[in-house]
Each structure stands twice: as C-alpha cells, then as structure tokens.
Design a protein around this motif. Structure first.
Motif, PDB file in Angstrom:
ATOM      1  N   PRO A 328       0.826  -1.207   0.000  1.00 25.05           N
ATOM      2  CA  PRO A 328       0.000   0.000   0.000  1.00 25.05           C
ATOM      3  C   PRO A 328       0.866   1.266   0.000  1.00 25.05           C
ATOM      4  N   TRP A 329       0.258   2.348  -0.449  1.00 23.56           N
ATOM      5  CA  TRP A 329       0.941   3.640  -0.390  1.00 23.56           C
ATOM      6  C   TRP A 329       1.155   4.043   1.067  1.00 23.56           C
ATOM      7  N   ARG A 330       2.292   4.653   1.327  1.00 23.38           N
ATOM      8  CA  ARG A 330       2.578   5.202   2.667  1.00 23.38           C
ATOM      9  C   ARG A 330       2.441   6.718   2.562  1.00 23.38           C
ATOM     10  N   LEU A 331       1.534   7.271   3.357  1.00 21.26           N
ATOM     11  CA  LEU A 331       1.233   8.698   3.282  1.00 21.26           C
ATOM     12  C   LEU A 331       2.164   9.504   4.180  1.00 21.26           C
ATOM     13  N   ILE A 332       2.686  10.589   3.639  1.00 22.89           N
ATOM     14  CA  ILE A 332       3.498  11.542   4.405  1.00 22.89           C
ATOM     15  C   ILE A 332       2.702  12.835   4.472  1.00 22.89           C
ATOM     16  N   HIS A 333       2.338  13.244   5.669  1.00 23.51           N
ATOM     17  CA  HIS A 333       1.481  14.410   5.826  1.00 23.51           C
ATOM     18  C   HIS A 333       2.297  15.699   5.948  1.00 23.51           C
ATOM     19  N   CYS A 334       1.598  16.790   5.883  1.00 22.72           N
ATOM     20  CA  CYS A 334       2.223  18.093   5.625  1.00 22.72           C
ATOM     21  C   CYS A 334       2.291  18.948   6.892  1.00 22.72           C
ATOM     22  N   GLU A 413      -9.025  21.346  18.753  1.00 19.38           N
ATOM     23  CA  GLU A 413      -9.258  20.744  17.445  1.00 19.38           C
ATOM     24  C   GLU A 413      -7.972  20.695  16.630  1.00 19.38           C
ATOM     25  N   ASP A 414      -7.193  21.775  16.657  1.00 22.08           N
ATOM     26  CA  ASP A 414      -5.948  21.820  15.893  1.00 22.08           C
ATOM     27  C   ASP A 414      -4.915  20.843  16.449  1.00 22.08           C
ATOM     28  N   ILE A 415      -4.851  20.724  17.763  1.00 20.66           N
ATOM     29  CA  ILE A 415      -3.899  19.779  18.364  1.00 20.66           C
ATOM     30  C   ILE A 415      -4.302  18.345  18.029  1.00 20.66           C
ATOM     31  N   ARG A 416      -5.589  18.051  18.118  1.00 25.44           N
ATOM     32  CA  ARG A 416      -6.052  16.703  17.759  1.00 25.44           C
ATOM     33  C   ARG A 416      -5.754  16.396  16.300  1.00 25.44           C
ATOM     34  N   TYR A 417      -5.870  17.404  15.423  1.00 21.16           N
ATOM     35  CA  TYR A 417      -5.526  17.224  14.008  1.00 21.16           C
ATOM     36  C   TYR A 417      -4.076  16.749  13.874  1.00 21.16           C
ATOM     37  N   GLY A 418      -3.164  17.404  14.592  1.00 23.48           N
ATOM     38  CA  GLY A 418      -1.760  17.017  14.523  1.00 23.48           C
ATOM     39  C   GLY A 418      -1.510  15.622  15.072  1.00 23.48           C
ATOM     40  N   LEU A 419      -2.102  15.311  16.216  1.00 22.49           N
ATOM     41  CA  LEU A 419      -1.885  13.995  16.825  1.00 22.49           C
ATOM     42  C   LEU A 419      -2.491  12.877  15.983  1.00 22.49           C
ATOM     43  N   ALA A 420      -3.629  13.166  15.327  1.00 23.82           N
ATOM     44  CA  ALA A 420      -4.276  12.141  14.506  1.00 23.82           C
ATOM     45  C   ALA A 420      -3.431  11.766  13.297  1.00 23.82           C
TER      46      ALA A 420
END
Length: 520
Positions: A328-334, A413-420
């Motif tokens: 599968p593709w491995r996603l690298i987030h921004c 919400e922003d912190i949860r975005y990063g941790l997720a």
C-alpha cells in the motif's frame, strides 16, 4: 529697488508659495489614501470573518497599495522639486532597482547641452566624463505575416514532370496561425492566466480580428498533437518512488442546465531537487468530476511509488489499503498545513500555546533549510540529530496541552488534528528523500487557481481535460526553467513534421534547450 520690482518679486514669491502648498496638499492626500487602503486591507484580512476577502482576492488590495504608494512618491518628489529647486531634486532619488539583464538589446541616446561654449568666452569645452542611466523600455509585441512560396519547375524541352516542394504540415491546415502563435496563445491562457476573450481584445488593438472560439480551436488542435508528451510524462511519474498529490476545484459548465457544477483538478508531482535527486521535476494535472478517493486511486493506477506526500484529506486514506506488488501507499502528511492552523489561531486569539507550537515547527524548518539540496544521507543524519529531539518532545507537549484546555475549543481541534496524523507527519525522520510539506505540488497548482479565477469555468468536461493537459506542459516547463512558448512552438513543429513516436523522450520539456531568459 523701485516699487514695481518689489511688487513683481512679491507676486513671484506668492506664486511659488501657492505652487508649493498645492504640491504638499497633493502629497498629503496621497498619504491619506495609502493609509486608508492599508487600513482596509488589514481589516479585511484580520477582521471579523464576515468581512474577510477570499484568499484569491488578497492581491487586489495589495495592487491598490502599490499604486497609491507610487502616487505618494510622485507627489513627494514634485514637492521636493518645487521646494529645493529642479537642479538638485533628482540627485537624492537616483536608484536602480536591480540590474537590467545583459541579454537585452541597448538603444543609446546622447543628450548634449544646448551649448558647449564656455560662458567665460574661452571657446569650446572639453568632455571630461558622462553620467549614464538605464531604464527598461518596451516595444509592443509585433505580429507579422509569414509568407511561404513554393516555386514550380518544369523542363522547357519536354512536357515531363513538374517539380515542387511539398507543402509543410501545420497544426491548423490552411489556417492563419503559425505554431509559434499557437504556443503564445496557449501560454498566455494557461501560464499567464489570460482568457481567450481578453487575448482577442489584445489582438484587436493591432487590427487582427480573432474571436475566442478561434483561439480555443487552435489550442484544442495543439492539445491533440501534444497528448503523447503528457502520456510520456505520466510514465516518468509512474516510475518515481516518491510523489506529491493535491487537488483543487474546477468549475465546469453543465450542458443543458446552464449552470456550473464543481469538478476537480488533481495534481501529481515529482520534484527531487530538495535531496539533489537526478530526476526532472514534473507536474501532471488530471480532471475528475469529484473529489472522492477513488479518483486518486484511478490516477495512480500502475504507479510503482511507495511514498505519497499529501494533505490530511481523508480521501487519500483508501490508498493505504490497496493491494499492490509494492504494498500500500505510505502517506506523508504536511507540516505546513498544521502550521497554518496555529498561525491562524495565533492571529485571531493571541494564544500563547499556538505561538509556542509555531516556534517549534519553525525550528524544524530551520533545520531543513541547512540541508536543502544535499544528499538524502546527509539530510537524514541532520534530522536524526536535530529534528528527532524536537519531535520527541513535541508530541507529549501536545498531549499535555490538550488535557488542560477545553475539548471543544479550536485550539484543541488543531492539536487533535496534529496527533491524529502524527505517523504521517514524522515519517520524514526515516527517509532523507521525503519533505516536510507538500509545497512543491501546492506551488505547481497555484497557476491553475489563477487561471480558474480569470476564466471562471471550463466549457465542458473535455475542455477541462484539455485545460489540465496544457497546464501540465506549461507548469513542467516552468519547473525546469524552460521558456514554455519556445518549447511548445518547437515541439509542435517537430511533431507535425514527423518526429518518430519512438523518440518522444527527446521532446520532454527538461530535454529542451535551456532558455537564456529565466522564468519567474
């Protein structure tokens, strides 16, 4: 001194005073106008949400600021000339904003004084030097008519064969445009964001009547011939180990309903310059009627890459579950997307937690700046030595802050975005080829947004697909510092004149001769 002379002197001084006061008033009015525009811009960017401009409109007030600044400068200079006298007013304002390129032709003019005779009566004065200034001038684009003659030859002694050269092939058989003109039309729309109707108006000023349908037809014919180039670019992308991907809206006219419905341009890019890779930078756009992850899966069908650098849009998650020979593709987030969240929050709320998060992310980018353009091994070593400790401390710090603030707040919400998305955000620590963000593809997709803003919508889905293809060629030329007009003109000419399909690799943008004029 008699009364008449004094009276004349008084009148002269009054006139100079009135002129000075008028110039100062103009300067003050220009200053007030500039302050008003800046104030409006600040309110619309940082004010209440209901008063904000869309992000694509920010350049409009900025242009007004620049125009107003020019008015202010001119008014100030005029006032200085009146107050100090014209003889020395220009001395303090001599400046050259950069150096004009050496490749531009120079047209010289010599301005001689009215008389070269010495005021004392000694005779003609000798030249002891000169002052030289350079200004950027323009000669309007010149259209010309290319006349092709094909002489016929026959033998005078017999009535045998007649010899004549074959007529050259053209993109528009029997039509008006040369391949160079077609290339100019394409780049003007898909590189310089000028819709066809605006181009038609520009040509009309030179007496050439061309309607938008004609220009569109020319571009469509070129698109047909250039499709093998895009297909070959896709093969290069399919072989890349790491890719960037992003999408943006593409309004398309819905035939029969007279309305516009939302489609999407999907961008796939490869850019290895950050780790000194040898592969050429490429961007390829595709049109899809929606944003579902199934479109991303379809566009990546047959690709052999392992890593995909994307934003956190959930549509990409299905790629991590695909069964492929490579896995599968491995996603690298921004990290840039995460940083923007905290930047926006810090501006609106002055949150110290958001500002602290911005500083930590800025430290990661500072480390990256020191190794940009170096080999993957060097990048990886620097990251493990300097970036890894920051990452190791940042996650528990996020978790601690989350436990101390309201769970319903925007900060939470922003912190949860990063941790997720922590796994995707930290994968750059394992491979020196990976980047911290998706900026390469975002930068490549920005011209699509500007063209969309000016053109409003595509006429139909086929038109959107052609839009994507031509934008891909123009954008890839710019990534490789190639003049897109020269490239498209010469490539069309080569294809029309029988360049073999097996040699399509020779026609890739990065193999084109480098332009002496750098693209912006």
């Amino acid at each position: 001194m008699n009364v008449a002379v004094l009276h004349d002197e008084v009148e002269r001084l009054k006139a100079e005073l009135a002129q000075t006061q008028e110039a100062l008033a103009q300067s003050e009015e220009a200053r007030r106008r500039l302050e008003s525009i800046v104030s409006d811009f600040q309110r619309e960017k940082f004010g209440a949400r209901s008063e904000k401009l869309s992000i694509e409109q920010y350049h409009l007030p900025l242009e007004d600021v620049e125009i107003a600044q020019g008015v202010l400068d001119a008014a100030h200079e005029k006032a200085q000339q009146i107050i100090k006298g014209r003889s020395d007013a220009g001395a303090s304002h001599r400046r050259n904003r950069g150096h004009l390129p050496a490749h531009l032709p120079r047209v010289e003019r010599i301005i001689e004084p009215q008389s070269r005779l010495c005021p004392c009566g000694c005779g003609e004065m000798a030249r002891i030097g000169e002052d030289v200034s350079e200004r950027l001038d323009v000669v309007p684009a010149q259209l010309r008519v290319l006349v092709t003659r094909r002489p016929k030859y026959a033998c005078r002694r017999c009535s045998g064969a007649v010899v004549q050269a074959h007529a050259p092939e053209h993109v528009v058989p029997g039509g008006l445009p040369t391949e160079a003109l077609i290339a100019q039309v394409i780049v003007a729309k898909f590189g310089d964001h000028l819709p066809f109707y605006r181009q038609a108006e520009i040509y009309a000023r030179q007496g050439i009547r061309l309607d938008r349908a004609t220009l569109g037809n020319w571009a469509g014919r070129a698109c047909f011939h250039l499709k093998p180039i895009a297909d070959r670019m896709r093969q290069h992308l399919a072989a890349a180990d790491r890719l960037f991907m992003d999408e943006t809206t593409a309004p398309v006219l819905d035939p029969g309903r007279g309305k516009v419905r939302k489609g999407f341009f999907w961008a796939i890019a490869s850019d290895d310059r950050g780790h000194a890779g040898q592969g050429p930078p490429i961007v390829l756009f595709h049109y899809a009627p929606g944003r579902n992850g199934e479109h991303a899966e379809r566009f990546l069908q047959g690709f052999r890459g392992q890593f995909l650098q994307v934003d956190a849009y959930e549509g990409y998650d299905r790629l991590t579950r695909l069964e492929r020979p490579q896995g599968p593709w491995r996603l690298i987030h921004c990290w840039a997307h995460l940083r923007r969240r905290f930047v926006k929050l810090a501006r609106n709320t002055k949150s110290p937690i958001a500002e602290a998060a911005i500083r930590q992310i800025a430290a990661l980018y500072a480390i990256e700046a020191t190794v940009r353009g170096t080999a993957p091994q060097l990048r990886l070593a620097a990251r493990r030595e300097h970036s890894a400790p920051i990452i190791a401390a940042l996650k528990p710090w996020f978790e601690k802050q989350l436990s101390m603030i309201s769970s319903g707040s925007r900060l939470a919400e922003d912190i949860r975005y990063g941790l997720a998305h922590w796994e995707g955000l930290t994968r750059f620590l394992d491979d020196g080829r990976l980047e911290l963000d998706t900026n390469p593809v975002e930068n490549a997709i920005r011209p699509i947004c500007l063209t969309r803003k000016n053109a409003l919508f595509a006429g139909h889905e086929v038109g959107a697909e052609n839009w994507a293809l031509l934008s891909s060629l123009v954008a890839t030329c710019k990534l490789n510092d190639v003049n897109p007009v020269a490239y498209i003109a010469e490539t069309l000419d080569a294809i029309i004149n029988g360049h073999p399909q097996s040699g399509v690799e020779d026609l890739m943008p990065w193999r084109f001769r480098k332009s002496s004029i750098p693209n912006p």
